[in-house]
Design a protein around this motif. Structure first.
Motif, short mmCIF file in Angstrom:
data_model
loop_
_atom_site.label_atom_id
_atom_site.label_comp_id
_atom_site.label_asym_id
_atom_site.label_seq_id
_atom_site.Cartn_x
_atom_site.Cartn_y
_atom_site.Cartn_z
N ARG A 261 0.80 -1.20 0.10
CA ARG A 261 -0.15 -0.15 -0.10
C ARG A 261 0.84 1.15 0.02
O ARG A 261 1.52 1.34 0.97
CB ARG A 261 -0.71 -0.08 1.18
CG ARG A 261 -2.10 -1.09 1.24
CD ARG A 261 -2.50 -0.94 2.60
NE ARG A 261 -3.95 -1.91 2.38
CZ ARG A 261 -3.95 -3.18 2.74
NH1 ARG A 261 -2.77 -3.75 3.25
NH2 ARG A 261 -5.05 -3.72 2.72
N HIS B 61 -0.23 0.84 8.21
CA HIS B 61 -1.71 1.20 8.19
C HIS B 61 -2.26 0.52 9.35
O HIS B 61 -3.32 0.75 9.96
CB HIS B 61 -2.36 0.76 6.83
CG HIS B 61 -2.55 -0.80 6.79
ND1 HIS B 61 -1.59 -1.55 6.28
CD2 HIS B 61 -3.78 -1.51 7.00
CE1 HIS B 61 -1.85 -2.79 5.99
NE2 HIS B 61 -2.98 -2.80 6.47
N THR C 211 -6.76 1.86 10.76
CA THR C 211 -6.19 1.05 9.87
C THR C 211 -7.08 1.51 8.46
O THR C 211 -6.27 1.59 7.22
CB THR C 211 -6.28 -0.28 9.81
OG1 THR C 211 -5.49 -0.99 8.74
CG2 THR C 211 -7.48 -0.95 10.14
N ARG C 212 -8.26 1.65 8.61
CA ARG C 212 -9.01 1.72 7.24
C ARG C 212 -9.03 3.18 6.68
O ARG C 212 -8.86 3.25 5.32
CB ARG C 212 -10.45 1.38 7.62
CG ARG C 212 -10.58 0.23 7.77
CD ARG C 212 -12.28 -0.48 8.14
NE ARG C 212 -12.21 -1.90 8.68
CZ ARG C 212 -13.54 -2.21 8.94
NH1 ARG C 212 -14.74 -1.45 8.86
NH2 ARG C 212 -13.49 -3.40 9.29
N SER D 211 -5.86 3.44 4.74
CA SER D 211 -5.97 2.40 3.62
C SER D 211 -6.69 3.11 2.38
O SER D 211 -6.81 2.45 1.42
CB SER D 211 -6.24 0.98 4.24
OG SER D 211 -5.42 0.65 4.88
N HIS D 212 -7.82 3.64 2.75
CA HIS D 212 -8.85 3.98 1.65
C HIS D 212 -7.96 4.95 0.52
O HIS D 212 -8.45 5.14 -0.33
CB HIS D 212 -9.81 5.11 2.33
CG HIS D 212 -10.89 3.96 3.23
ND1 HIS D 212 -10.99 2.76 3.05
CD2 HIS D 212 -11.72 4.57 4.15
CE1 HIS D 212 -11.70 2.35 3.91
NE2 HIS D 212 -12.25 3.32 4.28
N HIS E 145 -12.79 5.85 14.80
CA HIS E 145 -12.57 4.91 13.66
C HIS E 145 -13.51 5.12 12.56
O HIS E 145 -13.12 4.82 11.29
CB HIS E 145 -12.76 3.63 14.45
CG HIS E 145 -12.72 2.31 13.41
ND1 HIS E 145 -11.64 2.17 12.73
CD2 HIS E 145 -13.83 1.38 13.09
CE1 HIS E 145 -11.85 0.90 11.97
NE2 HIS E 145 -13.31 0.50 12.14
N GLN F 103 -13.48 7.87 8.58
CA GLN F 103 -13.50 7.15 7.29
C GLN F 103 -14.74 8.02 6.61
O GLN F 103 -14.39 8.19 5.25
CB GLN F 103 -13.88 5.73 7.36
CG GLN F 103 -12.92 4.82 8.00
CD GLN F 103 -13.45 3.49 8.02
OE1 GLN F 103 -13.59 2.64 7.20
NE2 GLN F 103 -13.64 2.84 9.31
N ARG G 119 -18.36 0.97 0.61
CA ARG G 119 -17.46 0.16 1.22
C ARG G 119 -16.14 1.18 1.84
O ARG G 119 -15.18 0.28 2.03
CB ARG G 119 -16.82 -0.80 -0.04
CG ARG G 119 -18.05 -1.84 -0.37
CD ARG G 119 -17.56 -3.03 -1.31
NE ARG G 119 -18.37 -3.90 -1.76
CZ ARG G 119 -18.71 -4.50 -2.66
NH1 ARG G 119 -17.85 -4.20 -3.71
NH2 ARG G 119 -19.69 -5.22 -3.02
N LYS G 120 -16.25 2.45 1.60
CA LYS G 120 -15.24 3.08 2.24
C LYS G 120 -15.77 4.11 3.32
O LYS G 120 -15.24 4.35 4.39
CB LYS G 120 -14.45 3.86 1.35
CG LYS G 120 -13.64 2.99 0.44
CD LYS G 120 -12.41 3.79 -0.47
CE LYS G 120 -11.51 2.86 -1.12
NZ LYS G 120 -10.63 3.63 -1.92
N PRO H 237 -18.43 4.21 6.35
CA PRO H 237 -19.24 3.50 7.16
C PRO H 237 -20.82 3.97 7.28
O PRO H 237 -21.47 2.98 7.70
CB PRO H 237 -18.60 3.46 8.24
CG PRO H 237 -17.61 4.51 8.43
CD PRO H 237 -17.36 4.85 6.96
#
Length: 452
Positions: free
Chosen positions: A43, A58, A65-66, A69-70, A223, A227, A236-237, A239
């Motif tokens: 990544r 990440h 982490t998400r 990562s996005h 968290h 996002q 999917r990215k 929430p």
């Protein structure tokens, strides 16, 4: 030690680390490192033309982490600037992750993005900092906490003095609901690091307000909510779209896709009718279950203790005055009303907007495509926690909300210059647009389901 670029014309593998000249990469090479496909273990992301390998980092990213990562395989410059109020604080992390930079012939942002718009937004952000619009007012936030605390106290005093008959019961529920929603707006401010200039002060106060006043884990909020801001309305990215497709079919593109796949978890053609009841009911259950599960699974024992402390606090305040059964009715009715309030004001800015998979738009275009504003007034500002300025909030998430109205004209000028629609509507129109959007999405789903 840096990685040498692959030779021209060869397949792009994982470069070896050697000392020497700076390493250069193209956008095409960076775009392969998304944690998927051929390079699923890698990544990479770009910040101000520098390339960072977050393949391992990440997993221990303080913001989750998400959220980082996005942006794997993409330019994260504006997201990085938006989320990190004190950039000097994070340099110690970045230095060890640096593996190279963009080749000199590569543009500063991805070729698919509007470079002029990106540059103009950077100038706007410089202007915003120069004007002091990122500086908080302690008087404002002190008042917001005080009025929420007084409403919370008034709720208890109403039951203590007048008893738990129907009229004081309903008045107390109303006061408790308003206090909880206003505490919620304040913890939102603290979570975005916009109440205190120093990050180290926002964190503990966020912990206290979220835990003692609201009964939730601040780390779970961070968290999820980070996002949402990183990739708003991106399936999917983001929430906030988790209720798609199990309860609601959102957006034309996703609804058509769902219909073509013959997926029918709910009668989506009627979702505009059941939204007002089912959404807050589900949210109440979801929130109560998820916060406990998150704190327990992530071993956030101090946060878990604060959640328990909150519930003990409200029980000790009210059960001796009205009994356990009456208190359960009091508490859950207030939670339902609070959830309804929150869902309508949070979704009025997003559900009517574009909902799709991540299109990797530039920061300004992505936020404007996913958000709209509601007209300013003293009532609207208070009732929505200044989230009627959702556009400004998404462009500058660490900006104190009392300054949104000051930056709004500058954002409007930027949008007008680049031909980007800046939507602003009356409050009731915004509420109605939620239902119109749900009805339209349901019709798209039904048409695809029946005829695809």
């Amino acid at each position: 030690m840096v990685r040498m670029p692959p030779e021209s014309g060869t397949s792009v593998g994982k470069p070896e680390r050697v000392s020497g000249a700076p390493q250069f990469f193209t956008w095409e090479e960076i775009g392969l490192r998304t944690g998927k496909g051929e390079f699923k273990e890698e990544r990479w992301l770009v910040i101000r033309r520098k390339i960072y390998d977050i393949s391992q980092f990440h997993l221990r990213h303080p913001g989750g982490t998400r959220v980082i990562s996005h942006y794997a395989g993409q330019d994260a410059t504006d997201a990085f600037t938006a989320f990190h109020k004190d950039e000097d604080l994070v340099k110690k992390y970045l230095s060890s992750l640096l593996i190279g930079e963009l080749a000199p012939d590569q543009p500063s942002c991805e070729p698919t993005k509007n470079a002029t718009l990106v540059n103009d937004f950077h100038e706007l952000r410089t202007t915003v900092k120069r004007m002091g619009l990122l500086q908080p007012s302690f008087l404002f936030f002190g008042f917001m906490f005080l009025h929420a605390f007084l409403l919370d106290t008034a709720s208890w005093l109403t039951i203590w003095y007048f008893g738990a008959s129907w009229v004081p019961f309903l008045v107390g529920v109303a006061l408790f609901t308003i206090a909880q929603i206003q505490y919620g707006f304040l913890q939102h401010d603290l979570g975005h690091l916009s109440v205190f200039q120093k990050t180290k002060w926002n964190r503990p106060f966020h912990f206290i307000v979220m835990g003692i006043c609201k009964g939730g884990p601040p780390s779970q909020w961070n968290h999820m909510h980070n996002q949402h801001h990183a990739k708003p309305n991106c399936f999917r990215k983001d929430p906030d779209l988790n209720m798609h497709p199990f309860l609601f079919s959102l957006g034309k593109a996703l609804s058509v896709e769902l219909g073509k796949k013959k997926k029918k978890y709910m009668p989506y053609q009627h979702q505009h009718i059941y939204f007002a009841l089912l959404a807050p009911l589900t949210f109440v259950i979801f929130v109560q279950g998820v916060v406990l599960r998150f704190a327990f699974q992530r071993k956030k024992w101090l946060e878990f203790a604060f959640i328990i402390l909150y519930n003990v606090r409200v029980c000790l305040m009210y059960v001796p005055l009205m009994g356990f059964k009456s208190f359960m009715a009091y508490y859950w009715l207030a939670r339902f009303l609070e959830s309804s309030w929150f869902l309508w004001i949070s979704q009025m800015n997003h559900i009517p907007m574009n909902i799709n998979y991540d299109q990797n738009l530039d920061w300004v275009s992505a936020q404007l495509a996913a958000t709209c504003n509601v007209d300013q007034s003293l009532f609207n500002d208070w009732y929505t926690g200044h989230l009627n300025f959702q556009i400004e909030h998404h462009l500058f998430p660490t900006m104190p909300r009392h300054n949104y109205w000051k930056v709004a004209p500058l954002v409007k000028s930027l949008c007008a210059k680049h031909g980007i629609e800046y939507q602003c509507k009356p409050l009731l129109t915004a509420f109605a647009d939620i239902l119109h959007s749900l009805k339209s999405s349901g019709e798209h789903w039904q048409d695809a389901y029946l005829h695809a």
